[in-house]
Motif scaffolding. Sequence first.
Motif, PDB file in Angstrom:
ATOM      1  N   ALA A 210       0.641  -1.205  -0.021  1.00  0.00           N
ATOM      2  CA  ALA A 210      -0.072   0.054  -0.117  1.00  0.00           C
ATOM      3  C   ALA A 210       1.008   1.117  -0.037  1.00  0.00           C
ATOM      4  CB  ALA A 210      -0.700   0.026   1.563  1.00  0.00           C
ATOM      5  N   ALA A 211       0.304   2.339  -0.551  1.00  0.00           N
ATOM      6  CA  ALA A 211       0.892   3.685  -0.546  1.00  0.00           C
ATOM      7  C   ALA A 211       0.165   4.779  -0.063  1.00  0.00           C
ATOM      8  CB  ALA A 211       1.686   3.645  -1.917  1.00  0.00           C
ATOM      9  N   GLY A 212       0.889   5.842   0.244  1.00  0.00           N
ATOM     10  CA  GLY A 212       0.103   7.165   0.378  1.00  0.00           C
ATOM     11  C   GLY A 212       1.091   8.163   0.990  1.00  0.00           C
ATOM     12  N   VAL A 213       0.387   9.393   1.339  1.00  0.00           N
ATOM     13  CA  VAL A 213       1.146  10.267   1.996  1.00  0.00           C
ATOM     14  C   VAL A 213       0.712  10.865   3.186  1.00  0.00           C
ATOM     15  CG1 VAL A 213       1.584  11.242  -0.543  1.00  0.00           C
ATOM     16  CG2 VAL A 213      -0.222  12.196   0.830  1.00  0.00           C
ATOM     17  N   ASN A 253       6.614  16.020  -2.297  1.00  0.00           N
ATOM     18  CA  ASN A 253       6.120  17.467  -2.535  1.00  0.00           C
ATOM     19  C   ASN A 253       4.801  17.340  -2.674  1.00  0.00           C
ATOM     20  OD1 ASN A 253       8.819  18.278  -2.885  1.00  0.00           O
ATOM     21  ND2 ASN A 253       9.059  17.248  -4.656  1.00  0.00           N
ATOM     22  N   VAL A 254       4.351  18.297  -2.044  1.00  0.00           N
ATOM     23  CA  VAL A 254       2.981  18.741  -2.271  1.00  0.00           C
ATOM     24  C   VAL A 254       2.482  19.328  -3.597  1.00  0.00           C
ATOM     25  CG1 VAL A 254       0.656  20.133  -1.225  1.00  0.00           C
ATOM     26  CG2 VAL A 254       2.512  18.804   0.474  1.00  0.00           C
ATOM     27  N   THR A 255       1.584  18.798  -4.484  1.00  0.00           N
ATOM     28  CA  THR A 255       1.390  19.626  -5.762  1.00  0.00           C
ATOM     29  C   THR A 255       0.124  20.532  -5.721  1.00  0.00           C
ATOM     30  OG1 THR A 255       0.360  17.722  -6.278  1.00  0.00           O
ATOM     31  CG2 THR A 255       2.746  17.693  -6.874  1.00  0.00           C
ATOM     32  N   SER A 256      -0.900  19.754  -4.989  1.00  0.00           N
ATOM     33  CA  SER A 256      -2.166  20.877  -4.754  1.00  0.00           C
ATOM     34  C   SER A 256      -2.796  20.420  -3.701  1.00  0.00           C
ATOM     35  CB  SER A 256      -2.806  20.458  -6.016  1.00  0.00           C
ATOM     36  OG  SER A 256      -3.145  19.577  -6.403  1.00  0.00           O
ATOM     37  N   ILE A 257      -3.756  21.144  -3.513  1.00  0.00           N
ATOM     38  CA  ILE A 257      -4.707  20.958  -2.202  1.00  0.00           C
ATOM     39  C   ILE A 257      -6.192  20.940  -2.552  1.00  0.00           C
ATOM     40  CG2 ILE A 257      -5.619  21.906  -0.053  1.00  0.00           C
ATOM     41  CD1 ILE A 257      -2.867  21.043   0.226  1.00  0.00           C
ATOM     42  N   GLU A 258      -6.864  19.982  -2.348  1.00  0.00           N
ATOM     43  CA  GLU A 258      -8.281  19.660  -2.393  1.00  0.00           C
ATOM     44  C   GLU A 258      -8.832  20.316  -1.250  1.00  0.00           C
ATOM     45  OE1 GLU A 258      -9.837  16.139  -3.537  1.00  0.00           O
ATOM     46  OE2 GLU A 258      -8.838  16.241  -5.782  1.00  0.00           O
ATOM     47  N   GLU A 267      -7.986  17.297   0.769  1.00  0.00           N
ATOM     48  CA  GLU A 267      -6.803  16.288   0.594  1.00  0.00           C
ATOM     49  C   GLU A 267      -5.796  17.001   0.281  1.00  0.00           C
ATOM     50  OE1 GLU A 267      -5.786  11.992  -1.090  1.00  0.00           O
ATOM     51  OE2 GLU A 267      -7.729  13.019  -1.824  1.00  0.00           O
ATOM     52  N   LYS A 268      -4.436  16.644   0.741  1.00  0.00           N
ATOM     53  CA  LYS A 268      -3.103  17.125   0.031  1.00  0.00           C
ATOM     54  C   LYS A 268      -3.130  16.227  -1.307  1.00  0.00           C
ATOM     55  CE  LYS A 268      -0.508  18.790   3.771  1.00  0.00           C
ATOM     56  NZ  LYS A 268       0.841  19.009   4.604  1.00  0.00           N
ATOM     57  N   GLY A 367      -8.943  24.268   6.731  1.00  0.00           N
ATOM     58  CA  GLY A 367      -8.739  23.640   7.899  1.00  0.00           C
ATOM     59  C   GLY A 367      -7.708  22.499   7.778  1.00  0.00           C
ATOM     60  N   ILE A 368      -8.299  21.432   8.225  1.00  0.00           N
ATOM     61  CA  ILE A 368      -7.457  20.059   8.514  1.00  0.00           C
ATOM     62  C   ILE A 368      -7.747  19.235   7.065  1.00  0.00           C
ATOM     63  CG2 ILE A 368      -6.862  18.028   9.782  1.00  0.00           C
ATOM     64  CD1 ILE A 368      -7.848  19.623  12.064  1.00  0.00           C
ATOM     65  N   VAL A 369      -6.838  18.663   6.265  1.00  0.00           N
ATOM     66  CA  VAL A 369      -7.206  17.925   5.457  1.00  0.00           C
ATOM     67  C   VAL A 369      -6.121  16.470   5.539  1.00  0.00           C
ATOM     68  CG1 VAL A 369      -7.765  19.897   3.753  1.00  0.00           C
ATOM     69  CG2 VAL A 369      -5.352  19.108   3.726  1.00  0.00           C
ATOM     70  N   GLN A 370      -6.697  15.700   4.791  1.00  0.00           N
ATOM     71  CA  GLN A 370      -6.082  14.441   4.668  1.00  0.00           C
ATOM     72  C   GLN A 370      -4.690  14.396   4.262  1.00  0.00           C
ATOM     73  OE1 GLN A 370      -8.354  10.889   3.014  1.00  0.00           O
ATOM     74  NE2 GLN A 370     -10.080  12.566   2.763  1.00  0.00           N
ATOM     75  N   GLY A 371      -3.678  13.964   4.528  1.00  0.00           N
ATOM     76  CA  GLY A 371      -2.310  14.308   4.355  1.00  0.00           C
ATOM     77  C   GLY A 371      -1.557  15.102   5.373  1.00  0.00           C
TER      78      GLY A 371
END
Length: 422
Positions: A210-213, A253-258, A267-268, A367-371
Motif C-alpha cells: 500500500a502507498a500514500g502520503v 512534494n505537495v502539488t495541490s490542495i483539495e 486532501e493534500k 482547515g485540516i485535510v487528509q495528508g
Amino acid sequence: MKLRIRKITGILLLVILFSAAFYPPVQKYFHIPHNVTIFEGQTLEFPEFTTIFTHDKSAVTVNNDKQGVTGLASSTSDVSLQAMGLPIKSTEVTVYPELKVIPGGQSIGVRVHTDGVLVVGYHLMETDAGKVSPGESSDIRVGDSIIKMNGKAIKEMSDVQPVVQEAGKNGKPIKFEIKRNGRKMEKELTPVKGKGDQRYHLGLYIRDSAAGVGTLTFYEPESKKYGALGHVISDMETKEPIEIDKGEIIKSNVTSIEKGLTGEPGEKLARFSNDKKVLGDIVKNTQFGIFGTLKDQLEEHREIEPLEIGLSHHIKEGPAEILTVVEGDEVKRFNIDIISSTPQQSPATKGMVIKVTDKELLDKTGGIVQGMSGSPIIQDDKIIGAVTHVFVNDPSSGYGCHIEWMLNDAGIDLKDKTKEAS
C-alpha cells in the motif's frame, strides 16, 4: 422558630459553599495535581497563593520567578505546599531525564509491504456448479493475512500462483496458515477452474503493498528514531490495520490542495520526489502512526533546534501552532487553538480537540485535510502532539494525539537517559 433558623442557616451555608466553588483561588486549589511528571530543566508552576515549604533538594529546586519547582535530576520528590502558613497539599513530582526531539512537518510518501498477502475481497467464478468462491467457502476472511501455503512462506503476490496451479493440477487442497487479529490459524482451500479457463483460482482478491502520503511528526537526533502520521495505516478496502512486513518513507512534494468543505474532507495531493529518496524504514504501524529509523538527519532540519516534550498534563487550552506543508516541500508554522485536552494515564488516540485559526491555512485548505495527519503540534516551545483526524462536519477542527504515546511507540523511553528502546 428554631427549625426556621436551621433552614436559613443551611441555605446560607449551601450558598457560601456553592459560591466558594467558583472563587478563583479555590478553583486553582482543586487543579493542583496529586502527582505530575516533568523533565530535567522544566518548571512546574503552582498557584500564586501557595508557597513551597518542603521538597527533595536533590530532585527539584524552588523557582521563585515562576512560583514552582524546576527538575534537577531523575528522581521523585514530594513537594508540600502551604497557604497563609497552613499546609494544604502534597504533590508527587517525578523528574525524567532531559529529552528533546526535532519537530517534523515535512510531507512524506509512505510505502508498506504487508506481512504475507492481505485478503481484500472475494472473487465469484462461473463454474458448472454455478458461481462459487472457494476462498469464502473455506472461511478465509477479508482482512486475513496469508502467511504460508503448503508450508511455503508467502511474502508477495507472485509467491501465490505457483502453489495454486500445482495444487489444482494434483487435485489436492492447499493448507493455509493465516493471521487473523494477531492470531495464527490454519485453513484448507481447494482451487477451482472457471468456465473456459485453464488456470486454477482461489476466489480471493489479495494485495501485498500500500502507498500514500502523510506528515512527519518528530525524530530523536541521537537515535534517529521517528514518528509520523498520528494514526494507523488501514487497508482502503478492508478498513483493517495493515500488519506490515517492511516499509519505507520517501521524500514527497505537495502539488495541490483539495480544500475541505462541510461533509467533504479535503486532501493534500502530493507526489514522491523525482529522486525517490528514501528517508527511513518503517518497522511499526500502530494506532498512533508509523515508526522506524531515519537513514540520516534531514537536510532541511540541520539548523532546527530540538524542542522539549510537553506531556498531556502540561497542555493548556488556548493558542498553539502546527508545522505542515501546503505547497512544495516548505514547512511552515500555522496558528491553531487547543479547544480541550484530556490528561491521559493510558494510551488513547483522541487526546485533544484543536481548531485552525490561521487565515492563510483556512484560505488554502479550509482547515485540516487528509495528508496533514502527523503534523506536529507546538505550544510554549514544546512539542505536545500531532494532528490525527478532521471533523467531517467542521473541517477547521479535528483531533490530536498526545506526544507521549507516539514517543512510546517509537521506542523512546521517557525514563531512560540513553533514550534506547525499553
